[in-house]
Design a protein around this motif. Structure first.
Motif, PDB file in Angstrom:
ATOM      1  N   LEU A 118     -34.856 -38.152  33.461  1.00 56.91           N
ATOM      2  CA  LEU A 118     -35.241 -39.372  34.175  1.00 56.91           C
ATOM      3  C   LEU A 118     -35.571 -40.403  33.124  1.00 56.91           C
ATOM      4  CD1 LEU A 118     -37.740 -38.178  36.950  1.00 56.91           C
ATOM      5  CD2 LEU A 118     -35.421 -39.018  37.294  1.00 56.91           C
ATOM      6  N   GLY A 119     -35.260 -41.659  33.392  1.00 49.58           N
ATOM      7  CA  GLY A 119     -35.596 -42.671  32.404  1.00 49.58           C
ATOM      8  C   GLY A 119     -35.439 -44.073  32.935  1.00 49.58           C
ATOM      9  N   ARG A 120     -35.589 -45.011  32.029  1.00 49.95           N
ATOM     10  CA  ARG A 120     -35.410 -46.437  32.328  1.00 49.95           C
ATOM     11  C   ARG A 120     -34.241 -46.946  31.496  1.00 49.95           C
ATOM     12  NH1 ARG A 120     -38.841 -49.350  36.038  1.00 49.95           N
ATOM     13  NH2 ARG A 120     -40.740 -48.127  36.245  1.00 49.95           N
ATOM     14  N   CYS A 121     -33.531 -47.890  32.028  1.00 51.90           N
ATOM     15  CA  CYS A 121     -32.384 -48.489  31.357  1.00 51.90           C
ATOM     16  C   CYS A 121     -32.797 -49.020  29.987  1.00 51.90           C
ATOM     17  CB  CYS A 121     -31.817 -49.612  32.221  1.00 51.90           C
ATOM     18  SG  CYS A 121     -30.281 -50.307  31.582  1.00 51.90           S
ATOM     19  N   ALA A 122     -31.949 -48.794  28.998  1.00 53.26           N
ATOM     20  CA  ALA A 122     -32.231 -49.224  27.626  1.00 53.26           C
ATOM     21  C   ALA A 122     -32.062 -50.729  27.422  1.00 53.26           C
ATOM     22  CB  ALA A 122     -31.333 -48.465  26.647  1.00 53.26           C
ATOM     23  N   SER A 134     -25.470 -37.090  33.641  1.00 56.42           N
ATOM     24  CA  SER A 134     -24.352 -37.009  32.698  1.00 56.42           C
ATOM     25  C   SER A 134     -24.166 -35.562  32.230  1.00 56.42           C
ATOM     26  CB  SER A 134     -24.596 -37.921  31.498  1.00 56.42           C
ATOM     27  OG  SER A 134     -25.663 -37.421  30.708  1.00 56.42           O
ATOM     28  N   ARG A 135     -22.984 -35.283  31.740  1.00 56.36           N
ATOM     29  CA  ARG A 135     -22.680 -33.947  31.232  1.00 56.36           C
ATOM     30  C   ARG A 135     -23.518 -33.632  29.997  1.00 56.36           C
ATOM     31  NH1 ARG A 135     -19.526 -32.193  27.416  1.00 56.36           N
ATOM     32  NH2 ARG A 135     -18.492 -34.174  27.089  1.00 56.36           N
ATOM     33  N   THR A 136     -23.721 -34.622  29.132  1.00 55.66           N
ATOM     34  CA  THR A 136     -24.409 -34.387  27.867  1.00 55.66           C
ATOM     35  C   THR A 136     -25.925 -34.510  27.948  1.00 55.66           C
ATOM     36  OG1 THR A 136     -24.255 -36.713  27.240  1.00 55.66           O
ATOM     37  CG2 THR A 136     -22.425 -35.266  26.567  1.00 55.66           C
ATOM     38  N   GLY A 137     -26.442 -35.157  28.989  1.00 56.22           N
ATOM     39  CA  GLY A 137     -27.886 -35.344  29.095  1.00 56.22           C
ATOM     40  C   GLY A 137     -28.411 -36.423  28.182  1.00 56.22           C
ATOM     41  N   ARG A 138     -27.564 -37.391  27.843  1.00 56.64           N
ATOM     42  CA  ARG A 138     -27.974 -38.441  26.917  1.00 56.64           C
ATOM     43  C   ARG A 138     -27.850 -39.841  27.523  1.00 56.64           C
ATOM     44  NH1 ARG A 138     -25.013 -35.991  21.622  1.00 56.64           N
ATOM     45  NH2 ARG A 138     -26.339 -34.162  21.459  1.00 56.64           N
ATOM     46  N   GLN A 139     -27.911 -39.927  28.824  1.00 57.59           N
ATOM     47  CA  GLN A 139     -27.772 -41.218  29.488  1.00 57.59           C
ATOM     48  C   GLN A 139     -28.883 -42.166  29.042  1.00 57.59           C
ATOM     49  OE1 GLN A 139     -27.076 -40.945  33.684  1.00 57.59           O
ATOM     50  NE2 GLN A 139     -27.743 -43.050  34.060  1.00 57.59           N
ATOM     51  N   TYR A 141     -28.529 -45.774  30.079  1.00 56.53           N
ATOM     52  CA  TYR A 141     -28.395 -46.981  30.889  1.00 56.53           C
ATOM     53  C   TYR A 141     -28.348 -46.625  32.370  1.00 56.53           C
ATOM     54  CZ  TYR A 141     -27.053 -48.692  26.327  1.00 56.53           C
ATOM     55  OH  TYR A 141     -27.051 -48.995  25.001  1.00 56.53           O
ATOM     56  N   CYS A 142     -28.747 -47.588  33.203  1.00 60.06           N
ATOM     57  CA  CYS A 142     -28.763 -47.360  34.642  1.00 60.06           C
ATOM     58  C   CYS A 142     -27.374 -47.459  35.251  1.00 60.06           C
ATOM     59  CB  CYS A 142     -29.700 -48.359  35.329  1.00 60.06           C
ATOM     60  SG  CYS A 142     -29.118 -50.075  35.270  1.00 60.06           S
ATOM     61  N   SER A 143     -26.444 -48.107  34.548  1.00 56.12           N
ATOM     62  CA  SER A 143     -25.110 -48.331  35.105  1.00 56.12           C
ATOM     63  C   SER A 143     -24.117 -48.597  33.979  1.00 56.12           C
ATOM     64  CB  SER A 143     -25.141 -49.542  36.041  1.00 56.12           C
ATOM     65  OG  SER A 143     -25.396 -50.727  35.286  1.00 56.12           O
ATOM     66  N   PRO A 144     -22.834 -48.455  34.283  1.00 56.51           N
ATOM     67  CA  PRO A 144     -21.822 -48.837  33.295  1.00 56.51           C
ATOM     68  C   PRO A 144     -21.911 -50.316  32.921  1.00 56.51           C
ATOM     69  CG  PRO A 144     -20.838 -47.431  34.967  1.00 56.51           C
ATOM     70  CD  PRO A 144     -22.228 -47.776  35.435  1.00 56.51           C
ATOM     71  N   ALA A 145     -22.299 -51.165  33.861  1.00 58.31           N
ATOM     72  CA  ALA A 145     -22.416 -52.596  33.570  1.00 58.31           C
ATOM     73  C   ALA A 145     -23.459 -52.837  32.471  1.00 58.31           C
ATOM     74  CB  ALA A 145     -22.781 -53.370  34.831  1.00 58.31           C
ATOM     75  N   CYS A 146     -24.609 -52.168  32.567  1.00 59.44           N
ATOM     76  CA  CYS A 146     -25.636 -52.336  31.533  1.00 59.44           C
ATOM     77  C   CYS A 146     -25.186 -51.723  30.208  1.00 59.44           C
ATOM     78  CB  CYS A 146     -26.962 -51.741  31.989  1.00 59.44           C
ATOM     79  SG  CYS A 146     -27.913 -52.868  33.035  1.00 59.44           S
ATOM     80  N   ALA A 147     -24.498 -50.603  30.249  1.00 57.75           N
ATOM     81  CA  ALA A 147     -23.980 -49.994  29.018  1.00 57.75           C
ATOM     82  C   ALA A 147     -23.001 -50.945  28.339  1.00 57.75           C
ATOM     83  CB  ALA A 147     -23.313 -48.660  29.330  1.00 57.75           C
ATOM     84  N   ASN A 148     -22.125 -51.564  29.122  1.00 54.32           N
ATOM     85  CA  ASN A 148     -21.155 -52.511  28.565  1.00 54.32           C
ATOM     86  C   ASN A 148     -21.850 -53.747  28.008  1.00 54.32           C
ATOM     87  OD1 ASN A 148     -19.049 -50.832  29.219  1.00 54.32           O
ATOM     88  ND2 ASN A 148     -18.599 -51.860  31.144  1.00 54.32           N
ATOM     89  N   LYS A 149     -22.844 -54.255  28.731  1.00 51.27           N
ATOM     90  CA  LYS A 149     -23.592 -55.436  28.278  1.00 51.27           C
ATOM     91  C   LYS A 149     -24.244 -55.145  26.923  1.00 51.27           C
ATOM     92  CE  LYS A 149     -26.424 -57.591  31.136  1.00 51.27           C
ATOM     93  NZ  LYS A 149     -27.634 -57.924  31.932  1.00 51.27           N
ATOM     94  N   ASP A 150     -24.826 -53.974  26.770  1.00 50.53           N
ATOM     95  CA  ASP A 150     -25.490 -53.635  25.520  1.00 50.53           C
ATOM     96  C   ASP A 150     -24.478 -53.415  24.405  1.00 50.53           C
ATOM     97  OD1 ASP A 150     -28.048 -53.359  24.321  1.00 50.53           O
ATOM     98  OD2 ASP A 150     -27.733 -51.183  24.201  1.00 50.53           O
ATOM     99  N   ALA A 151     -23.331 -52.838  24.717  1.00 48.60           N
ATOM    100  CA  ALA A 151     -22.282 -52.647  23.708  1.00 48.60           C
ATOM    101  C   ALA A 151     -21.780 -53.997  23.204  1.00 48.60           C
ATOM    102  CB  ALA A 151     -21.136 -51.830  24.291  1.00 48.60           C
TER     103      ALA A 151
END
Length: 160
Positions: A118-122, A134-139, A141-151
């Motif tokens: 459990l966590g909060r978006c980075a 996630s498969r790896t347990g290393r999520q 971000y709350c969404s792909p949109a936030c992951a893309n924004k941070d990238a």
């Protein structure tokens, strides 16, 4: 877990909205008055589990929610749609149903997948809660949109 995260990230503004969202998620809505304040208060308590600084604190906070919400497991076929297990007393108001459903679901998620899941978006300006499936347990971000924004932000910072 998705339903818990969605409710906590965007709490319902009205009892009618809560009813619609519960039904859309397949949650049985008892035919009685809904205490929206009780539901919203519980969601704040649940976010305390999300925001716990370590596994022991997370477990302690969740155990408090479980003690207040759950009952002995029981088999039920209340809707005629097949036998399943309930971890709550029968005839609870919706706030009690959600307390039990979310608390027990969170316990099953954490013990089955890992206490860190459990966590909060980075993304600092987001910080929405998420349940890591996630498969790896290393999520992070709350969404792909936030992951893309941070990238994009990280890329731009490197290329300046």
């Amino acid at each position: 877990m998705r339903f818990a995260v969605e409710l906590a990230a965007d709490p319902p503004a009205t009892a009618e909205e809560l009813t619609v969202r519960c039904r859309a998620a397949g949650v049985e809505v008892p035919d009685r008055e809904i205490d929206l304040d009780d539901v919203r208060s519980f969601l704040v308590e649940w976010l305390g589990v999300v925001d716990a600084p370590d596994d022991v604190t997370r477990a302690d906070r969740l155990n408090e929610l479980l003690a207040a919400a759950s009952a002995y497991p029981r088999l039920t076929n209340h809707d005629g749609d097949g036998w399943h297990v309930h971890y709550r007393a029968p005839d609870l108001p919706l706030a009690g149903v959600l307390r039990a459903l979310i608390s027990v679901g969170t316990a099953l998620h954490l013990t089955g997948r890992g206490m860190h899941r459990l966590g909060r978006c980075a993304v600092d300006e987001c910080r929405r809660p998420f349940a890591d499936v996630s498969r790896t347990g290393r999520q992070r971000y709350c969404s792909p949109a936030c992951a893309n924004k941070d990238a994009v932000r990280r890329h731009r910072a490197r290329t300046r």
